[in-house]
Design a protein around this motif. Structure first.
Motif, mmCIF file in Angstrom:
data_model
loop_
_atom_site.group_PDB
_atom_site.id
_atom_site.type_symbol
_atom_site.label_atom_id
_atom_site.label_comp_id
_atom_site.label_asym_id
_atom_site.label_seq_id
_atom_site.Cartn_x
_atom_site.Cartn_y
_atom_site.Cartn_z
ATOM 1 N N ILE A 129 -25.446 -14.028 -33.397
ATOM 2 C CA ILE A 129 -25.595 -14.431 -34.804
ATOM 3 C C ILE A 129 -24.444 -13.863 -35.631
ATOM 4 O O ILE A 129 -23.818 -14.567 -36.429
ATOM 5 C CB ILE A 129 -26.964 -13.944 -35.342
ATOM 6 C CG1 ILE A 129 -28.096 -14.728 -34.667
ATOM 7 C CG2 ILE A 129 -27.035 -14.073 -36.850
ATOM 8 C CD1 ILE A 129 -29.455 -14.076 -34.783
ATOM 9 N N PHE A 180 -30.422 -5.053 -40.875
ATOM 10 C CA PHE A 180 -30.355 -6.329 -40.138
ATOM 11 C C PHE A 180 -31.691 -7.073 -40.238
ATOM 12 O O PHE A 180 -31.743 -8.275 -40.028
ATOM 13 C CB PHE A 180 -30.012 -6.070 -38.672
ATOM 14 C CG PHE A 180 -31.058 -5.254 -37.961
ATOM 15 C CD1 PHE A 180 -31.108 -3.887 -38.112
ATOM 16 C CD2 PHE A 180 -32.023 -5.865 -37.178
ATOM 17 C CE1 PHE A 180 -32.099 -3.132 -37.490
ATOM 18 C CE2 PHE A 180 -33.019 -5.120 -36.540
ATOM 19 C CZ PHE A 180 -33.046 -3.747 -36.712
ATOM 20 N N VAL A 181 -32.759 -6.337 -40.564
ATOM 21 C CA VAL A 181 -34.095 -6.949 -40.609
ATOM 22 C C VAL A 181 -34.136 -8.051 -41.667
ATOM 23 O O VAL A 181 -34.751 -9.091 -41.471
ATOM 24 C CB VAL A 181 -35.163 -5.874 -40.902
ATOM 25 C CG1 VAL A 181 -36.540 -6.509 -41.014
ATOM 26 C CG2 VAL A 181 -35.160 -4.815 -39.815
ATOM 27 N N HIS A 182 -33.469 -7.807 -42.793
ATOM 28 C CA HIS A 182 -33.434 -8.795 -43.863
ATOM 29 C C HIS A 182 -32.133 -9.594 -43.838
ATOM 30 O O HIS A 182 -31.795 -10.253 -44.825
ATOM 31 C CB HIS A 182 -33.607 -8.111 -45.217
ATOM 32 C CG HIS A 182 -34.922 -7.398 -45.352
ATOM 33 N ND1 HIS A 182 -35.041 -6.044 -45.223
ATOM 34 C CD2 HIS A 182 -36.172 -7.871 -45.551
ATOM 35 C CE1 HIS A 182 -36.313 -5.701 -45.361
ATOM 36 N NE2 HIS A 182 -37.025 -6.789 -45.558
ATOM 37 N N GLY A 183 -31.394 -9.489 -42.720
ATOM 38 C CA GLY A 183 -30.201 -10.315 -42.567
ATOM 39 C C GLY A 183 -29.025 -9.894 -43.438
ATOM 40 O O GLY A 183 -28.102 -10.669 -43.633
ATOM 41 N N GLU A 184 -29.053 -8.637 -43.949
ATOM 42 C CA GLU A 184 -27.943 -8.203 -44.807
ATOM 43 C C GLU A 184 -26.654 -8.067 -44.007
ATOM 44 O O GLU A 184 -25.579 -8.430 -44.492
ATOM 45 C CB GLU A 184 -28.266 -6.854 -45.459
ATOM 46 C CG GLU A 184 -29.515 -6.856 -46.314
ATOM 47 C CD GLU A 184 -29.258 -7.297 -47.747
ATOM 48 O OE1 GLU A 184 -28.381 -6.704 -48.386
ATOM 49 O OE2 GLU A 184 -29.925 -8.237 -48.207
#
Lengths: 326, 459
Positions: free
Chosen positions: B203, B321-325
């Motif tokens: 990703i 990374f959990v919130h895609g930052e």
């Protein structure tokens, strides 16, 4: 938060939270009677009568610690003493079910589709809190594919409303007799395309929004529905097995909407805050077993969680926003 | 310099102090290192445990530096894939080694940064005067990984032990279903996202637009450089053969861009962006162990050892990374700028830059972030891009793509190798009548969105 008549004046106080198994059996019998009887067949396609103006109430509902732990662990949450908003729904749901299975409720229970869900939580509910649960139905509306209705559940602790849930359901193929002002909130409830997943190469050069890159991936095994049934008590046959799902016209069991919506909320984690609005709109159902790509993204002061299946099929969109102005 | 003026000053220059200053700092040096050759999972070390491998690496270090029967100040090491019985893995390795049984030990675990964190923690103790000597280490065996019981079976077995009556025991057993007997499949997934590390990197790779060709080139260079280093004898003083293995088994010095280009992508196949990550430009599962000998200048002198490099400072970072930052493995992109800023250094002030090759794309994403004006301004709070790493300073003796990556052992491999290289380079400079600080950066990304960076300076 709703455009309907709001909380009914009449109340039926139940001695305790009714058992969901019995409610499903009663609901199934009623649905079957409605379909089989000549009067019932004639009623299909005719306007459904109005909603009974009554709320069902259960006082002093408490959470069981082991039950709470099982729910939290299934969703990948830490077993804290704070009830996840989805667990409050689990506690309140049987009261809403008793509204839907009471005599005079105009729509068949079995096969109803969960279109959307909205929860407002003013403050967290904690283990040990005594919950007074009040549930009623409102907003019977025509929908392109039948009739939609909202089930409202209100939870009070010490006389203060702390949690309000509104579940929008669709009874397919039943025409509504009242109201014509809208099709209900949110969800389209379509079985297919969704709004994204155009299958482009991700560059977005042609002006279309590329599918968001996932931040997580759920692998939902075939027994996902049974696992959620075990912690929610909601043994809707649509979710349990291939056989029971087929009986309701689905080739495979479906993941429960409140399971995926709660898991999406868990994916946001503690960043969701204490006072929040948690919304879910459901698209194509998640047929089990399934792999769902999940994308968490900032949306204003809150978060959006999108669940997409293989091939870009839109399953659900969950919004989490801080509750303001209360 | 008085102790108070050195407190909180991580930029203490090498050689500024002599002797321990209570509560103050003095340099901590890398004095040597020893590791096993790294084997591919299921290879030569298939039946060696973490304890076996760590003991072997430790014994090799003891033999190499004449530490038999010595009480070392402390040994800290760890493993990522760890059996619960190995709660005292490092102490057990000490007891099984030729070190004195009075050598204390503790276990460390910080995913793939375990080995580097062990070095940093022990170096800090030396700098504080709490220790004169220490051994940092790490080990992992992907071959001998723990297999967990199915949660329902595990819970039933625990409940069974608590059940008092035969009826209660029967009731527990009656709960079990045949499916509960299946073991839990070991996964390399992030618990909060369900994505494997490779999928996470895929990703990030797509976000930064890293090409397949760039990844394959970096992988090729890693193999070529590691092969050249082995041929040049770089590892003569750093590796002890084990179980018949004398070189890193994953090394393919004769691989080519054509061979790498022929491999099928294994990660990121479900994304809209083209899949670019293959078995060739990703690290394989590996078995191995490494150790690093650390000490004060005085302890080194007493033992006839030459300090190679000082462990000057370190910085840890974590990303959301959990919130895609940010990408899971991009924490070093934040740790390194903070570390260098504290010392008034820029990337070009470093002679050697070691960026752990979890995947070729991890290194390339990190470099791309540092070269990005936007990332520099918006994420690092700089006026522009952080900087560029010259290719001839990056992973000069190859890195994990070629050597393999036994998770917790990688930090020790990198630190020992780069410290020796720092020492060699400064000695060369001095021989040419020149002297200046020769510095190296070591950066390791880790599961959980973690990253550790350390600054070393040649002694």
């Amino acid at each position: 938060m709703t455009d309907g008549p709001g909380r009914p004046r009449r109340e039926t106080v139940l001695p305790a939270v009714p058992a969901l198994g019995g409610l499903y059996a009663a609901g199934a019998r009623a649905s079957l009677r409605a379909r089989l009887s000549p009067a019932g067949r004639a009623a299909a396609g005719r306007p459904a009568p109005a909603l009974p103006d009554v709320a069902h109430v259960v006082r002093g509902v408490t959470a069981d610690a082991d039950h709470l732990t099982a729910y939290q662990h299934l969703l990948g949450e830490s077993a804290t003493d704070t009830l996840p908003p989805g667990f409050v729904h689990v506690l309140a749901f049987p009261v809403a079910m008793s509204v839907m299975t009471a005599p005079g409720f105009p729509l068949p229970l079995l096969g109803m589709v969960h279109l959307a869900n909205r929860v407002e939580q003013r403050r967290p509910v904690r283990l040990g809190d005594r919950l007074d649960v009040r549930a009623w139905a409102q907003d019977l509306h025509p929908h392109p594919r039948g009739t939609s209705v909202r089930l409202v559940a209100e939870v009070e602790v010490d006389g203060e409303t702390v949690w309000t849930g509104v579940s929008t359901y669709l009874a397919k193929g039943v025409a509504a007799g009242v109201g014509a002002e809208g099709t209900g909130m949110g969800g389209t409830g379509t079985d297919g395309t969704g709004t994204d997943g155009t299958g482009t190469d991700g560059t977005g050069t042609d002006g279309t929004d590329p599918r968001p890159l996932p931040t997580a991936r759920w692998r939902l095994p075939a027994d996902t529905g049974r696992r959620y049934a075990a912690v929610s008590g909601d043994r809707n046959p649509l979710h349990l097995s291939v056989a029971t799902a087929r009986a309701l016209g689905q080739p495979r069991p479906l993941a429960h909407g409140m399971h995926t919506a709660a898991r999406a909320l868990a994916q946001v984690g503690p960043a969701r805050g204490d006072a929040l609005v948690w919304t879910a709109t459901f698209g194509s159902p998640v047929r089990l077993p399934a792999t769902v790509d999940v994308a968490v993204a900032r949306a204003g002061d809150g978060w959006t969680v999108t669940g997409t299946g293989r091939g870009g099929r839109h399953h659900l969109t969950v919004g989490v926003a801080p509750l303001v102005g209360t | 310099m008085t102790p108070s003026s050195t407190l909180g000053d991580p930029g203490t220059r090498v050689g500024d102090h002599s002797g321990a200053v209570p509560g103050g700092t003095r340099p901590a040096y890398v004095l040597g290192g020893n590791r096993t050759p790294f084997a591919r999972a299921g290879g030569r070390y298939a039946h060696a445990s973490n304890l076996d491998l760590l003991t072997a690496a430790l014994d090799g270090l003891v033999a190499r530096h004449g530490l038999q029967g010595e009480r070392v100040g402390e040994v800290a090491a760890g493993a990522v894939l760890k059996h619960s019985r190995d709660f005292n893995l490092t102490r057990e390795a000490v007891l099984g080694s030729a070190l004195s049984a009075t050598t204390p030990a503790y276990d460390v675990q910080q995913a793939c940064a375990t080995g580097l964190e062990a070095v940093v923690g022990l170096a800090n103790k030396i700098r504080l005067g709490q220790l004169e000597s220490a051994v940092a280490g790490g080990v992992d065996s992907a071959s001998d990984a723990p297999v967990a019981l199915n949660d329902r079976l595990r819970r039933a077995l625990l409940d069974l032990r608590r059940a008092r009556t035969p009826q209660a025991r029967l009731a527990v057993l009656a709960r079990l279903r045949p499916g509960d007997l299946a073991p839990e499949a070991p996964t390399a997934g992030e618990p909060r996202t369900g994505l494997s590390m490779g999928e996470h990197q895929a990703i990030t790779t797509a976000q930064w637009g890293i090409t397949r060709a760039a990844q394959d080139e970096l992988a090729l260079r890693s193999h070529q450089r590691l092969g050249a280093a082995w041929d040049a004898g770089v590892f003569d003083d750093l590796v002890t053969p084990y179980r018949g293995l004398v070189r890193d088994a994953n090394l393919r010095a004769d691989t080519s861009l054509e061979k790498l280009a022929a491999l099928k992508p294994v990660f990121g196949r479900g994304l809209d962006a083209p899949a670019t990550m293959t078995a060739g430009n990703s690290t394989p599962l590996t078995d191995g162990a490494s150790t690093v000998l650390l000490g004060s200048r005085e302890w080194a002198a007493e033992h006839g050892l030459t300090p190679w490099a000082a462990v000057v400072d370190a910085e840890v970072a974590a990303v959301d990374f959990v919130h895609g930052e940010d990408g899971l493995l991009l924490a070093p992109a934040f740790a390194v700028p903070r570390l260098l800023a504290r010392h008034g250094l820029a990337l070009e002030d470093l002679d050697l830059v070691e960026i752990h090759e979890a995947f070729a794309a991890t290194v390339l994403c990190t470099l791309a972030a540092w070269e990005s004006e936007t990332f520099g301004r918006e994420r690092l709070g700089l006026d522009g891009a952080f900087g560029t790493v010259k290719e001839d300073r990056l992973n000069v003796h190859g890195s994990s793509l070629a050597a393999g990556h036994p998770f917790a052992a990688t930090g020790g491999r990198v630190v020992a190798t780069v410290a020796q290289e720092l020492h060699r380079r400064r000695a060369e400079l001095r021989a040419a009548g020149e002297d200046r600080p020769v510095r190296a950066l070591v950066s390791v990304c880790a599961a959980g969105g973690l990253g550790v960076a350390a600054l070393l300076e040649a002694a």
